[in-house]
Design a protein around this motif. Structure first.
Motif, mmCIF file in Angstrom:
data_model
loop_
_atom_site.group_PDB
_atom_site.id
_atom_site.type_symbol
_atom_site.label_atom_id
_atom_site.label_comp_id
_atom_site.label_asym_id
_atom_site.label_seq_id
_atom_site.Cartn_x
_atom_site.Cartn_y
_atom_site.Cartn_z
ATOM 1 N N GLN A 173 4.098 -23.117 -8.172
ATOM 2 C CA GLN A 173 3.180 -23.036 -7.029
ATOM 3 C C GLN A 173 1.738 -23.142 -7.512
ATOM 4 O OE1 GLN A 173 4.471 -19.224 -5.597
ATOM 5 N NE2 GLN A 173 5.803 -20.132 -4.071
ATOM 6 N N GLU A 174 0.908 -23.775 -6.702
ATOM 7 C CA GLU A 174 -0.494 -23.953 -7.079
ATOM 8 C C GLU A 174 -1.317 -22.757 -6.652
ATOM 9 O OE1 GLU A 174 -2.720 -27.407 -5.840
ATOM 10 O OE2 GLU A 174 -0.913 -28.591 -6.213
ATOM 11 N N GLN A 175 -2.291 -22.392 -7.484
ATOM 12 C CA GLN A 175 -3.216 -21.322 -7.119
ATOM 13 C C GLN A 175 -4.031 -21.738 -5.897
ATOM 14 O OE1 GLN A 175 -3.930 -18.507 -9.227
ATOM 15 N NE2 GLN A 175 -6.107 -18.295 -9.307
ATOM 16 N N GLN A 176 -4.201 -20.817 -4.945
ATOM 17 C CA GLN A 176 -4.976 -21.157 -3.754
ATOM 18 C C GLN A 176 -6.332 -20.453 -3.836
ATOM 19 O OE1 GLN A 176 -3.226 -21.917 -0.309
ATOM 20 N NE2 GLN A 176 -1.398 -22.653 -1.338
ATOM 21 N N HIS A 177 -7.386 -21.215 -3.614
ATOM 22 C CA HIS A 177 -8.736 -20.661 -3.727
ATOM 23 C C HIS A 177 -9.257 -20.227 -2.365
ATOM 24 C CE1 HIS A 177 -8.626 -22.071 -7.778
ATOM 25 N NE2 HIS A 177 -8.352 -23.287 -7.366
ATOM 26 N N ASN A 178 -10.343 -19.442 -2.417
ATOM 27 C CA ASN A 178 -11.044 -19.027 -1.187
ATOM 28 C C ASN A 178 -10.116 -18.410 -0.145
ATOM 29 O OD1 ASN A 178 -13.542 -19.686 -2.090
ATOM 30 N ND2 ASN A 178 -13.475 -21.769 -1.264
ATOM 31 N N GLN A 179 -9.229 -17.542 -0.622
ATOM 32 C CA GLN A 179 -8.344 -16.830 0.307
ATOM 33 C C GLN A 179 -8.979 -15.491 0.674
ATOM 34 O OE1 GLN A 179 -5.168 -18.202 1.279
ATOM 35 N NE2 GLN A 179 -6.291 -19.910 0.381
ATOM 36 N N LEU A 180 -8.621 -14.983 1.843
ATOM 37 C CA LEU A 180 -9.048 -13.637 2.204
ATOM 38 C C LEU A 180 -8.064 -12.663 1.553
ATOM 39 C CD1 LEU A 180 -10.907 -11.756 3.852
ATOM 40 C CD2 LEU A 180 -9.235 -11.896 5.705
ATOM 41 N N LEU A 181 -8.574 -11.853 0.622
ATOM 42 C CA LEU A 181 -7.728 -10.848 -0.027
ATOM 43 C C LEU A 181 -7.931 -9.537 0.725
ATOM 44 C CD1 LEU A 181 -8.394 -11.788 -3.764
ATOM 45 C CD2 LEU A 181 -6.645 -12.676 -2.203
ATOM 46 N N MET A 182 -6.847 -9.036 1.311
ATOM 47 C CA MET A 182 -6.932 -7.884 2.225
ATOM 48 C C MET A 182 -6.278 -6.683 1.544
ATOM 49 S SD MET A 182 -5.829 -10.064 5.616
ATOM 50 C CE MET A 182 -4.728 -11.211 4.794
ATOM 51 N N THR A 183 -7.049 -5.617 1.367
ATOM 52 C CA THR A 183 -6.536 -4.463 0.617
ATOM 53 C C THR A 183 -6.379 -3.268 1.536
ATOM 54 O OG1 THR A 183 -7.602 -5.311 -1.350
ATOM 55 C CG2 THR A 183 -7.031 -2.984 -1.373
ATOM 56 N N ARG A 184 -5.269 -2.569 1.373
ATOM 57 C CA ARG A 184 -4.995 -1.393 2.200
ATOM 58 C C ARG A 184 -4.118 -0.408 1.426
ATOM 59 N NH1 ARG A 184 -1.007 -1.151 6.639
ATOM 60 N NH2 ARG A 184 -0.776 0.779 5.531
ATOM 61 N N PRO A 185 -4.251 0.886 1.746
ATOM 62 C CA PRO A 185 -3.344 1.849 1.110
ATOM 63 C C PRO A 185 -1.926 1.619 1.622
ATOM 64 C CG PRO A 185 -5.136 2.953 2.295
ATOM 65 C CD PRO A 185 -5.170 1.519 2.677
ATOM 66 N N ALA A 186 -0.937 1.818 0.749
ATOM 67 C CA ALA A 186 0.457 1.653 1.173
ATOM 68 C C ALA A 186 1.280 2.821 0.635
ATOM 69 C CB ALA A 186 1.006 0.328 0.652
ATOM 70 N N PHE A 187 2.488 2.959 1.084
ATOM 71 C CA PHE A 187 3.390 4.044 0.684
ATOM 72 C C PHE A 187 2.684 5.406 0.728
ATOM 73 C CE2 PHE A 187 5.162 0.252 -1.396
ATOM 74 C CZ PHE A 187 6.384 0.236 -0.749
ATOM 75 N N GLY A 188 2.163 5.726 1.909
ATOM 76 C CA GLY A 188 1.546 7.036 2.107
ATOM 77 C C GLY A 188 0.318 7.240 1.235
ATOM 78 N N GLY A 189 -0.345 6.153 0.875
ATOM 79 C CA GLY A 189 -1.567 6.263 0.082
ATOM 80 C C GLY A 189 -1.300 6.339 -1.409
ATOM 81 N N ASN A 190 -0.040 6.208 -1.813
ATOM 82 C CA ASN A 190 0.269 6.327 -3.240
ATOM 83 C C ASN A 190 0.021 5.042 -4.008
ATOM 84 O OD1 ASN A 190 1.082 9.052 -3.376
ATOM 85 N ND2 ASN A 190 2.875 8.491 -2.181
ATOM 86 N N THR A 191 -0.150 3.943 -3.306
ATOM 87 C CA THR A 191 -0.502 2.704 -3.993
ATOM 88 C C THR A 191 -1.467 1.921 -3.109
ATOM 89 O OG1 THR A 191 0.368 0.761 -5.110
ATOM 90 C CG2 THR A 191 1.470 1.368 -3.084
ATOM 91 N N ILE A 192 -2.158 0.985 -3.725
ATOM 92 C CA ILE A 192 -3.101 0.155 -2.991
ATOM 93 C C ILE A 192 -2.552 -1.264 -3.050
ATOM 94 C CG2 ILE A 192 -5.474 -0.750 -3.008
ATOM 95 C CD1 ILE A 192 -5.448 2.185 -2.290
ATOM 96 N N ALA A 193 -2.325 -1.866 -1.902
ATOM 97 C CA ALA A 193 -1.732 -3.212 -1.872
ATOM 98 C C ALA A 193 -2.793 -4.227 -1.489
ATOM 99 C CB ALA A 193 -0.603 -3.238 -0.848
ATOM 100 N N THR A 194 -2.820 -5.361 -2.205
ATOM 101 C CA THR A 194 -3.699 -6.463 -1.819
ATOM 102 C C THR A 194 -2.820 -7.594 -1.300
ATOM 103 O OG1 THR A 194 -5.383 -5.824 -3.389
ATOM 104 C CG2 THR A 194 -5.456 -8.089 -2.622
ATOM 105 N N ILE A 195 -3.126 -8.036 -0.095
ATOM 106 C CA ILE A 195 -2.247 -8.956 0.626
ATOM 107 C C ILE A 195 -3.041 -10.197 1.015
ATOM 108 C CG2 ILE A 195 -0.902 -9.198 2.788
ATOM 109 C CD1 ILE A 195 -0.543 -6.068 2.563
ATOM 110 N N ALA A 196 -2.422 -11.369 0.896
ATOM 111 C CA ALA A 196 -3.069 -12.607 1.337
ATOM 112 C C ALA A 196 -2.159 -13.307 2.338
ATOM 113 C CB ALA A 196 -3.357 -13.510 0.146
#
Ligand code: FAD
Length: 343
Positions: A141-164
């Motif tokens: 798969q090719e790297q995609q540039h200029n994406q919106l990286l969206m970060t939020r706490p997950a699993f009751g705040g025990n981890t931080i997930a970055t989602i695109a």
């Protein structure tokens, strides 16, 4: 239609009774930053009845353009007509990014609209930035540039997930109120105001509002307070919060609390700080009898100065505190109040 045809950062400018919600300005502040990185513009989407005059305020807080959907059916928030209006704006104007506040309204509207325009939504984000999306190179798969990286706490705040959201547009997120910074308003700034009529059909009227009962607010808004005197389970009882109220009074501050205090019925949920409460950034945050659980810290760690009082010297709250006092709050807090009164 190719993803590259979607352009611009859009924010939903939430209003109730023709008063803009603070989160609209916060989203504009963040939207401006994202738009700069993408070399594009910020558009506020203003939906309601008789709301056009709010466009000037949105311009002062950074909107380059305001799309106004104004219809008597949109006077009070109802899912169906609002979702129809916002989804129609998205289909017509094709934004690259669509941000909605994670308020009670936004948490209902955002996912409804994302399903309707067939894209994903990351809920309750605490950080947004433009970056590269690291796709699986091993799978070719090719790297995609200029994406919106969206970060939020997950699993009751025990981890931080970055989602695109690399395969669909717009990239949609709901954003926690109180986290993003609004810009200092520029008096007299003007935006390009566009009126858009999505057309309404009788199907848009599933829900009829019979009565609106306003919540009685007898508590200060802790998100606006400059000094917060926050208590946890260690305070011991509802009555003992008097110690914190006295301290707050001499400091000109406001009392807030941890979730344990709300669960014990000592204070109302309006005063809860943390992941499932409010995000605050006062100039001074006193954490008194609060252990410093990750879900609490998530709501107050950006305070300018943190003072912790706890009898347990190993309490995690001391890891984020600028000043720590180890000892019994029943002795320290009244002594502090007396000393401050004497000044
Ligand atoms: P405790 O953890 O019981 O700490 C009490 C502290 O008081 C202890 O450190 C103790 O040493 C100290 N103490 C006791 N007596 C004295 C004394 N006399 N003098 C000085 N110190 C004393 N929590 C939140 O606050 N906000 C949230 O939004 C939130 N959201 C959550 C979401 C999820 C999904 C989950 C799973 C949990 C959430 N929690 C939240 C709960 C969180 O995990 C903790 O349980 C909670 O913050 C603990 O509150 P506390 O620090 O007041 O109580």
């Amino acid at each position: 239609m190719g993803l590259e045809e979607y352009k611009g950062v859009f924010v939903f400018a939430q209003q109730v009774d023709n008063v803009l919600d603070g989160v609209a300005f916060e989203l504009l502040g963040k939207g401006k930053e994202l738009a700069k990185d993408l070399n594009t513009e910020v558009t506020a989407v203003l939906i309601g009845s008789g709301v056009k005059e709010l466009a000037d305020q949105l311009a002062e807080y950074g909107a380059d353009r305001v799309i106004v959907v104004d219809d008597p059916q949109l006077k009070d928030y109802r899912t169906e007509p609002y979702a129809h209006a916002l989804a129609s704006v998205i289909n017509e104007y094709k934004p690259e990014i669509m941000l909605v506040g994670a308020t009670a309204i936004g948490r209902d509207l955002g996912p409804t609209v994302s399903a309707r325009v067939k894209t994903g939504l990351t809920a309750d984000c605490t950080m947004l930035e433009i970056g590269d999306f690291p796709l699986n190179a091993a799978a070719g798969q090719e790297q995609q540039h200029n994406q919106l990286l969206m970060t939020r706490p997950a699993f009751g705040g025990n981890t931080i997930a970055t989602i695109a959201c690399p395969y669909n547009r717009p990239q949609m997120a709901t954003v926690r109120p109180g986290v993003m910074q609004k810009i200092a308003p520029i008096a007299g700034a003007k935006a390009n105001v566009v009126e858009y009529n999505p057309g309404f059909t009788p199907n848009d009227r599933y829900v009829e509002i019979l009565n609106i009962v306003k919540a009685v607010k007898n508590t200060a808004n802790i998100m606006d307070a400059k000094i917060l005197v926050s208590g946890g389970r260690g305070v011991g009882s509802k009555e003992n919060f008097k110690l914190l109220e006295d301290l707050a009074e001499v400091l000109g501050g406001t009392v807030s609390c941890s979730r344990a205090v709300v669960e014990n019925g000592w204070l109302p949920v309006d005063l809860q700080v943390g992941q499932t409460g409010k995000t605050v950034r006062p100039q001074i945050y006193f954490a008194i009898g609060i252990s410093g659980a990750i879900q609490h810290v998530a709501g107050m760690e950006d305070s300018d100065l943190i003072v912790a009082i706890n009898k347990d010297e190993d309490a995690p709250i001391f890891d984020v505190a600028d000043y720590g006092l180890v000892g019994d709050l029943n002795k320290i807090v009244p002594a502090l109040t007396t000393a401050l009164k004497a000044e």
